[in-house]
Scaffold this motif. Structure first.
Motif, PDB file in Angstrom:
ATOM      1  N   LYS A  36      32.782 -59.716  57.208  1.00  0.00           N
ATOM      2  CA  LYS A  36      32.206 -60.066  58.509  1.00  0.00           C
ATOM      3  C   LYS A  36      31.311 -61.287  58.385  1.00  0.00           C
ATOM      4  CE  LYS A  36      29.633 -58.140  62.394  1.00  0.00           C
ATOM      5  NZ  LYS A  36      28.962 -56.930  62.960  1.00  0.00           N
ATOM      6  N   ALA A 141      33.130 -47.639  60.759  1.00  0.00           N
ATOM      7  CA  ALA A 141      32.611 -48.748  61.568  1.00  0.00           C
ATOM      8  C   ALA A 141      31.259 -48.402  62.168  1.00  0.00           C
ATOM      9  CB  ALA A 141      33.611 -49.108  62.666  1.00  0.00           C
ATOM     10  N   LEU A 144      28.653 -48.722  59.418  1.00  0.00           N
ATOM     11  CA  LEU A 144      28.355 -50.140  59.211  1.00  0.00           C
ATOM     12  C   LEU A 144      27.414 -50.640  60.302  1.00  0.00           C
ATOM     13  CD1 LEU A 144      28.796 -52.846  57.764  1.00  0.00           C
ATOM     14  CD2 LEU A 144      30.839 -53.179  59.184  1.00  0.00           C
ATOM     15  N   THR A 145      27.647 -50.234  61.543  1.00  0.00           N
ATOM     16  CA  THR A 145      26.782 -50.623  62.652  1.00  0.00           C
ATOM     17  C   THR A 145      25.356 -50.136  62.440  1.00  0.00           C
ATOM     18  OG1 THR A 145      28.666 -50.549  64.176  1.00  0.00           O
ATOM     19  CG2 THR A 145      26.466 -50.480  65.161  1.00  0.00           C
ATOM     20  N   GLU A 148      23.636 -52.199  59.797  1.00  0.00           N
ATOM     21  CA  GLU A 148      23.231 -53.517  60.302  1.00  0.00           C
ATOM     22  C   GLU A 148      21.991 -53.438  61.189  1.00  0.00           C
ATOM     23  OE1 GLU A 148      27.538 -55.820  60.647  1.00  0.00           O
ATOM     24  OE2 GLU A 148      26.792 -54.652  62.344  1.00  0.00           O
ATOM     25  N   ARG A 329      28.891 -53.489  69.569  1.00  0.00           N
ATOM     26  CA  ARG A 329      28.899 -53.778  68.134  1.00  0.00           C
ATOM     27  C   ARG A 329      29.756 -52.765  67.382  1.00  0.00           C
ATOM     28  NH1 ARG A 329      24.875 -56.206  64.142  1.00  0.00           N
ATOM     29  NH2 ARG A 329      23.757 -56.924  65.984  1.00  0.00           N
ATOM     30  N   ASN A 333      32.951 -53.810  65.049  1.00  0.00           N
ATOM     31  CA  ASN A 333      32.917 -53.546  63.605  1.00  0.00           C
ATOM     32  C   ASN A 333      34.145 -52.818  63.088  1.00  0.00           C
ATOM     33  OD1 ASN A 333      30.620 -54.882  62.807  1.00  0.00           O
ATOM     34  ND2 ASN A 333      29.271 -53.110  63.013  1.00  0.00           N
TER      35      ASN A 333
END
Length: 350
Positions: A36, A141, A144-145, A148, A329, A333
């Motif tokens: 990303k 995903a 991962l969000t 972040e 988001r 992702n």
């Protein structure tokens, strides 16, 4: 079942939330973060040029399908959509035929047993895009969000250098509220447990996660140090959580009696501004895998409003459209996670 990334390169299963241990999930997320951020591979690099992926769809899975199609195209691979209804043979026979013509199979359908049979017979990697039991790609995903936006503090410098470590992810507390039999609840619960996270589930007693899932989750938590809470008290569950997840309660085809029973049971678990404030964290984020019933504009939203006086079902419009909402988001992702999964299958790290 635990699968290393090297094994993933040979057999490629991602069928449930139990197919990779916490260390391998972290590697997958680190690879996704790097992809990303654009720090892996030069501009225009297409390491999977010439590869072909079959998308076998027994249900639309529109967002995850688009993510895989986008990921494959950006890596140079081609995809072909094959409705599951077009396969007139058994899952095993379908798997053998597709294994001759394709390098990987991505499957979305209602019956998880069909996916299991297909995966056992396939000689190429198989990935679950969503069944009635598991949503592993979506869960990855979502994590991962969360990494972040909060717990792992993946800013630009860290994305360019560091991997996600267990300590970072262990600092993330999230809560799923609603019908915890939903496939995304099982996937978040098992993946979060394998990563040592603080995982809470708030659900009516008759909508708890399946007993088999909970048993595996507690086994994972003993090994990883994860904190697991399953309760009927939504306010207790969200206290201190940085992220509040939910999923759709209702479908368009539910008869009134079934719809009434679900709405009455789930209203206490509805994500409202009040529930978000109960986290005690002004930075708490709302998450949803979509589609969501969040207003009275859709046919289902109008039905909920007309019959129950609710604007939105599992979440209010005020929360869904707020700056605290992370749904855009989350959806975005899925692409880097899908890219990481494809690369891990076809080009395992040395």
């Amino acid at each position: 079942m635990t699968t290393t990334l090297q094994e993933l390169g040979r057999t490629g299963p991602l069928l449930t939330g139990l197919d990779m241990d916490g260390g391998r999930v972290r590697e997958l997320l680190s690879l996704a973060a790097g992809l990303k951020a654009g720090r892996l591979g030069g501009p225009g690099a297409q390491p999977l040029r010439g590869r072909k992926i079959a998308l076998v769809l027994g249900r639309p899975a529109a967002r995850t399908r688009r993510a895989v199609e986008t990921a494959a195209a950006e890596l140079g691979a081609r995809t072909a959509v094959l409705p599951a209804s077009s396969a007139r043979t058994s899952p095993a026979a379908t798997a053998r035929a597709l294994s001759r013509d394709f390098d990987g199979i991505a499957y979305a359908g209602t019956g998880h047993a069909d996916l299991d049979r297909l995966a056992r017979a396939a000689t190429v990697p198989v990935w679950n895009l969503g069944t009635d039991s598991w949503r592993p790609l979506q869960a990855a995903a979502d994590i991962l969000t969360m990494a972040e936006l909060g717990g792992a503090q993946l800013d630009g410098a860290q994305l360019s250098g560091a991997r996600l470590d267990g300590g970072d992810l262990a600092g993330i507390a999230f809560c799923f509220t609603g019908d915890a039999r939903a496939p995304i609840a099982a996937s978040l619960l098992t993946t979060g447990a394998s990563l040592g996270m603080d995982v809470r589930i708030a659900a009516p007693a008759h909508m708890r996660p399946p007993a088999g899932v909970l048993s595996r989750v507690h086994d994972l938590a003993r090994r990883s140090g994860a904190r697991i809470l399953v309760t009927t008290d939504a306010r207790d569950a969200v206290a201190g959580a940085g992220f509040v997840h939910t999923a759709a309660w209702v479908t368009r085809d539910l008869p009134f009696d079934s719809l009434l029973a679900r709405v009455q049971a789930l209203v206490p678990y509805r994500v409202t501004g009040q529930l978000l404030r109960a986290t005690g964290r002004p930075d708490a984020r709302f998450m949803h895998g979509l589609p969501a019933v969040h207003d009275a504009e859709s046919p289902l939203g109008r039905r909920i409003y007309r019959q129950f006086g609710l604007t939105g079902a599992e979440v209010t419009e005020a929360v869904y459209a707020s700056p605290q909402s992370a749904v855009a988001r989350q959806a975005a992702n899925r692409v880097p996670v899908a890219k990481a999964l494809l690369l891990s299958a076809f080009e395992p790290p040395r």
